[in-house]
Design a protein around this motif. Structure first.
Motif, PDB file in Angstrom:
ATOM      1  N   ALA A 114       0.884  -1.237   0.107  1.00  0.00           N
ATOM      2  CA  ALA A 114       0.030   0.142  -0.116  1.00  0.00           C
ATOM      3  C   ALA A 114       0.675   1.234  -0.023  1.00  0.00           C
ATOM      4  CB  ALA A 114      -0.860  -0.016   1.194  1.00  0.00           C
ATOM      5  N   ALA A 115       2.103   1.320   0.761  1.00  0.00           N
ATOM      6  CA  ALA A 115       2.932   2.281   0.814  1.00  0.00           C
ATOM      7  C   ALA A 115       3.552   2.742  -0.613  1.00  0.00           C
ATOM      8  CB  ALA A 115       3.976   2.172   1.979  1.00  0.00           C
ATOM      9  N   LEU A 116       4.079   1.516  -1.121  1.00  0.00           N
ATOM     10  CA  LEU A 116       4.754   1.733  -2.570  1.00  0.00           C
ATOM     11  C   LEU A 116       3.854   2.090  -3.657  1.00  0.00           C
ATOM     12  CD1 LEU A 116       7.264  -1.481  -2.339  1.00  0.00           C
ATOM     13  CD2 LEU A 116       7.740   0.889  -1.964  1.00  0.00           C
ATOM     14  N   ALA A 117       2.598   1.927  -3.443  1.00  0.00           N
ATOM     15  CA  ALA A 117       1.721   1.982  -4.650  1.00  0.00           C
ATOM     16  C   ALA A 117       1.216   3.623  -4.590  1.00  0.00           C
ATOM     17  CB  ALA A 117       0.181   1.297  -4.396  1.00  0.00           C
ATOM     18  N   ARG A 118       1.796   4.300  -3.823  1.00  0.00           N
ATOM     19  CA  ARG A 118       1.433   5.683  -3.897  1.00  0.00           C
ATOM     20  C   ARG A 118       2.146   6.765  -4.558  1.00  0.00           C
ATOM     21  NH1 ARG A 118       1.668   6.137   2.903  1.00  0.00           N
ATOM     22  NH2 ARG A 118      -0.376   4.663   3.219  1.00  0.00           N
ATOM     23  N   SER A 119       3.261   5.892  -5.283  1.00  0.00           N
ATOM     24  CA  SER A 119       4.242   6.717  -6.261  1.00  0.00           C
ATOM     25  C   SER A 119       4.321   6.080  -7.355  1.00  0.00           C
ATOM     26  CB  SER A 119       5.166   7.519  -5.526  1.00  0.00           C
ATOM     27  OG  SER A 119       6.003   6.396  -4.867  1.00  0.00           O
ATOM     28  N   ASP A 120       4.943   6.597  -8.519  1.00  0.00           N
ATOM     29  CA  ASP A 120       5.296   5.804  -9.774  1.00  0.00           C
ATOM     30  C   ASP A 120       6.515   5.105  -9.249  1.00  0.00           C
ATOM     31  OD1 ASP A 120       3.103   6.809 -11.173  1.00  0.00           O
ATOM     32  OD2 ASP A 120       4.225   8.337 -12.007  1.00  0.00           O
ATOM     33  N   GLU A 121       7.395   5.752  -8.556  1.00  0.00           N
ATOM     34  CA  GLU A 121       8.837   5.011  -8.319  1.00  0.00           C
ATOM     35  C   GLU A 121       8.510   3.871  -7.318  1.00  0.00           C
ATOM     36  OE1 GLU A 121      12.826   4.131  -8.047  1.00  0.00           O
ATOM     37  OE2 GLU A 121      11.728   5.238  -9.540  1.00  0.00           O
ATOM     38  N   GLY A 122       7.552   3.909  -6.415  1.00  0.00           N
ATOM     39  CA  GLY A 122       7.171   2.932  -5.870  1.00  0.00           C
ATOM     40  C   GLY A 122       6.644   1.712  -6.325  1.00  0.00           C
ATOM     41  N   ARG A 123       5.799   2.034  -7.306  1.00  0.00           N
ATOM     42  CA  ARG A 123       5.131   0.785  -7.900  1.00  0.00           C
ATOM     43  C   ARG A 123       6.226   0.147  -8.829  1.00  0.00           C
ATOM     44  NH1 ARG A 123       0.860   4.452  -8.030  1.00  0.00           N
ATOM     45  NH2 ARG A 123       1.558   5.495  -9.833  1.00  0.00           N
ATOM     46  N   ARG A 124       7.408   0.805  -9.214  1.00  0.00           N
ATOM     47  CA  ARG A 124       8.315   0.372 -10.014  1.00  0.00           C
ATOM     48  C   ARG A 124       9.261  -0.565  -9.012  1.00  0.00           C
ATOM     49  NH1 ARG A 124       8.375   5.086 -12.863  1.00  0.00           N
ATOM     50  NH2 ARG A 124       9.894   6.134 -11.453  1.00  0.00           N
ATOM     51  N   VAL A 125       9.396  -0.117  -7.952  1.00  0.00           N
ATOM     52  CA  VAL A 125      10.166  -0.883  -6.651  1.00  0.00           C
ATOM     53  C   VAL A 125       9.203  -2.038  -6.204  1.00  0.00           C
ATOM     54  CG1 VAL A 125      10.898  -0.774  -4.448  1.00  0.00           C
ATOM     55  CG2 VAL A 125      11.465   1.038  -5.807  1.00  0.00           C
ATOM     56  N   ARG A 126       8.034  -2.099  -6.110  1.00  0.00           N
ATOM     57  CA  ARG A 126       7.209  -2.943  -5.851  1.00  0.00           C
ATOM     58  C   ARG A 126       7.229  -4.184  -6.845  1.00  0.00           C
ATOM     59  NH1 ARG A 126       0.327  -2.811  -5.223  1.00  0.00           N
ATOM     60  NH2 ARG A 126       0.223  -4.939  -4.782  1.00  0.00           N
ATOM     61  N   GLY A 127       7.387  -3.774  -8.203  1.00  0.00           N
ATOM     62  CA  GLY A 127       7.463  -4.771  -8.986  1.00  0.00           C
ATOM     63  C   GLY A 127       8.941  -5.491  -9.063  1.00  0.00           C
ATOM     64  N   ARG A 128       9.840  -4.974  -8.919  1.00  0.00           N
ATOM     65  CA  ARG A 128      11.016  -5.520  -8.880  1.00  0.00           C
ATOM     66  C   ARG A 128      11.222  -6.305  -7.512  1.00  0.00           C
ATOM     67  NH1 ARG A 128      13.081  -0.194 -10.443  1.00  0.00           N
ATOM     68  NH2 ARG A 128      13.769   0.194  -7.898  1.00  0.00           N
ATOM     69  N   LEU A 129      10.477  -6.046  -6.376  1.00  0.00           N
ATOM     70  CA  LEU A 129      10.644  -6.742  -5.203  1.00  0.00           C
ATOM     71  C   LEU A 129       9.633  -7.941  -5.259  1.00  0.00           C
ATOM     72  CD1 LEU A 129      10.155  -4.108  -2.529  1.00  0.00           C
ATOM     73  CD2 LEU A 129      12.016  -5.551  -2.666  1.00  0.00           C
ATOM     74  N   ALA A 130       8.485  -8.039  -6.095  1.00  0.00           N
ATOM     75  CA  ALA A 130       7.815  -9.264  -6.462  1.00  0.00           C
ATOM     76  C   ALA A 130       8.457 -10.043  -7.239  1.00  0.00           C
ATOM     77  CB  ALA A 130       6.410  -8.772  -7.173  1.00  0.00           C
ATOM     78  N   GLY A 131       9.541  -9.652  -8.360  1.00  0.00           N
ATOM     79  CA  GLY A 131      10.076 -10.515  -9.133  1.00  0.00           C
ATOM     80  C   GLY A 131      11.167 -11.150  -8.175  1.00  0.00           C
ATOM     81  N   ALA A 132      12.022 -10.545  -7.415  1.00  0.00           N
ATOM     82  CA  ALA A 132      12.830 -11.141  -6.394  1.00  0.00           C
ATOM     83  C   ALA A 132      12.468 -12.115  -5.577  1.00  0.00           C
ATOM     84  CB  ALA A 132      13.800  -9.904  -5.880  1.00  0.00           C
ATOM     85  N   GLY A 133      11.346 -11.642  -5.002  1.00  0.00           N
ATOM     86  CA  GLY A 133      10.618 -12.410  -3.773  1.00  0.00           C
ATOM     87  C   GLY A 133      10.008 -13.737  -4.549  1.00  0.00           C
ATOM     88  N   ALA A 134       9.601 -13.694  -5.664  1.00  0.00           N
ATOM     89  CA  ALA A 134       9.384 -14.889  -6.439  1.00  0.00           C
ATOM     90  C   ALA A 134      10.435 -15.768  -6.512  1.00  0.00           C
ATOM     91  CB  ALA A 134       8.471 -14.814  -7.628  1.00  0.00           C
ATOM     92  N   ALA A 135      11.543 -15.467  -7.105  1.00  0.00           N
ATOM     93  CA  ALA A 135      12.775 -15.860  -7.443  1.00  0.00           C
ATOM     94  C   ALA A 135      13.431 -16.721  -6.070  1.00  0.00           C
ATOM     95  CB  ALA A 135      13.976 -15.203  -8.040  1.00  0.00           C
ATOM     96  N   ALA A 136      13.290 -15.856  -5.010  1.00  0.00           N
ATOM     97  CA  ALA A 136      13.734 -16.607  -3.608  1.00  0.00           C
ATOM     98  C   ALA A 136      12.846 -17.365  -2.910  1.00  0.00           C
ATOM     99  CB  ALA A 136      14.111 -15.301  -2.644  1.00  0.00           C
ATOM    100  N   ALA A 137      11.420 -17.729  -3.594  1.00  0.00           N
ATOM    101  CA  ALA A 137      10.456 -18.407  -2.914  1.00  0.00           C
ATOM    102  C   ALA A 137       9.900 -17.764  -1.647  1.00  0.00           C
ATOM    103  CB  ALA A 137      10.919 -19.872  -2.450  1.00  0.00           C
ATOM    104  N   ALA A 138      10.286 -16.455  -1.304  1.00  0.00           N
ATOM    105  CA  ALA A 138       9.547 -15.645  -0.246  1.00  0.00           C
ATOM    106  C   ALA A 138       8.208 -15.139  -0.465  1.00  0.00           C
ATOM    107  CB  ALA A 138      10.341 -14.409  -0.102  1.00  0.00           C
ATOM    108  N   LEU A 139       7.440 -15.549  -1.442  1.00  0.00           N
ATOM    109  CA  LEU A 139       6.168 -15.208  -1.714  1.00  0.00           C
ATOM    110  C   LEU A 139       5.414 -16.478  -2.053  1.00  0.00           C
ATOM    111  CD1 LEU A 139       6.376 -11.975  -3.950  1.00  0.00           C
ATOM    112  CD2 LEU A 139       6.081 -12.081  -1.276  1.00  0.00           C
ATOM    113  N   PRO A 140       4.060 -16.552  -1.831  1.00  0.00           N
ATOM    114  CA  PRO A 140       3.387 -17.587  -2.121  1.00  0.00           C
ATOM    115  C   PRO A 140       3.286 -18.004  -3.599  1.00  0.00           C
ATOM    116  CG  PRO A 140       2.114 -16.262  -0.420  1.00  0.00           C
ATOM    117  CD  PRO A 140       3.251 -15.455  -1.065  1.00  0.00           C
ATOM    118  N   ALA A 141       3.116 -18.949  -3.996  1.00  0.00           N
ATOM    119  CA  ALA A 141       2.861 -19.188  -5.462  1.00  0.00           C
ATOM    120  C   ALA A 141       1.881 -20.257  -5.695  1.00  0.00           C
ATOM    121  CB  ALA A 141       4.528 -19.850  -5.934  1.00  0.00           C
ATOM    122  N   GLU A 142       1.253 -20.073  -6.826  1.00  0.00           N
ATOM    123  CA  GLU A 142       0.074 -21.130  -7.041  1.00  0.00           C
ATOM    124  C   GLU A 142      -0.056 -21.300  -8.598  1.00  0.00           C
ATOM    125  OE1 GLU A 142      -3.488 -17.456  -6.730  1.00  0.00           O
ATOM    126  OE2 GLU A 142      -3.393 -19.160  -5.583  1.00  0.00           O
ATOM    127  N   GLY A 143      -0.680 -22.330  -8.945  1.00  0.00           N
ATOM    128  CA  GLY A 143      -0.950 -22.573 -10.399  1.00  0.00           C
ATOM    129  C   GLY A 143      -1.030 -24.109 -10.669  1.00  0.00           C
TER     130      GLY A 143
END
Length: 282
Positions: A114-143
């Protein structure tokens, strides 16, 4: 000069060792002295009272040992039951703490998003964090994906060598490595998410995944294209090994598709010896 070929099997005795065991290397003087002593010494006999005394002492020792064993059995059973209860209590406590950590981690992730979604730079950082979190298995995965089930052989179909019908940590290691090689995007064992640093080990008769004891049957979930995963796994070294265990020892080994599997995040990795790679020009 051509060396003479040695046709003996590996492990066969050498001539020197064979002669020694056969007594051929014994000095003749020692052999004659031993023969004279054996011929001149009178036969040693135990008289009747001596035999009775030996038998009586042996009976007393056996009776005492049996009484001590009977007294020790209830104590050992009580100690074992107490240890089992303590293990169950500590496991339940650990599971409760892990659930609390998962809830706090999810709450933190929502607040950060929610905090990162308040700015364009924050949204870009959020996208990079999501990619890194998925690669490191830190985030849930489904499919979609496949589920491979391993289980001990049932008692009726168990091999005469009963220990051969069990699933060991090496079997899970081989399967997991085979699924990674087949192109799995995420893997979990009985709901435990695996990372690049997850250990699969044995402690006594228990199998530990990420230092948590698991019990069979072991359901190994691999996310990715189901057809591609099955095709890549079929005929691989992992598949051949597990199929041989199934055919020879009765171990359960099954593979089926899944369309909606979900694996939890493994949490944040603690890197102790890694550092960011230097950027160009630095």
């Amino acid at each position: 000069m051509i060396a003479r070929r040695d046709d003996r099997r590996p492990g066969a005795s050498t001539p020197l060792l064979a002669d020694l065991l056969a007594g051929k290397l014994l000095d003749p003087g020692y052999a004659e002295a031993a023969a004279r002593r054996a011929a001149s010494a009178p036969p040693r006999r135990l008289r009747g009272p001596g035999v009775l005394l030996v038998l009586l002492l042996a009976g007393i020792l056996i009776a005492v040992a049996g009484a001590q064993a009977r007294r020790g059995e209830p104590v050992a059973a009580e100690q074992r039951a107490r240890l089992i209860d303590e293990i169950h209590a500590r496991t339940a406590e650990t599971d409760g703490l892990q659930d609390r950590v998962d809830r706090l981690r999810a709450r933190t992730e929502r607040s950060r998003a929610a905090a990162l979604a308040r700015s364009d730079e924050g949204r870009r950082v959020r996208g990079r964090l999501a990619g890194a979190g998925a690669a490191a298995a830190a985030l849930p995965a489904e499919g979609a994906g496949i589920v491979v089930t391993l289980a001990d052989a049932p008692p009726a179909a168990r091999h005469p060598a009963a220990e051969s019908g069990r699933v060991y940590d090496q079997d899970l290691q081989v399967l997991v490595n085979g699924l990674w090689a087949a192109g799995a995007e995420a893997i979990g064992v009985n709901g435990r998410r695996l990372t690049s640093t997850t250990a699969i080990r044995a402690a006594g008769e228990a199998i530990l995944v990420d230092y948590r004891p698991l019990t069979g049957p072991y359901a190994v979930t691999a996310l990715g294209d189901p057809d591609g995963l099955r095709d890549a796994l079929e005929g691989s070294p992992a598949d051949r090994r597990l199929a041989a265990l199934r055919d020879r020892y009765g171990i359960r080994y099954e593979v089926h598709r899944t369309s909606g599997a979900r694996l939890p995040g493994a949490g944040t990795l603690r890197l102790r010896y890694a550092a960011p790679a230097p950027q160009d020009g630095q």
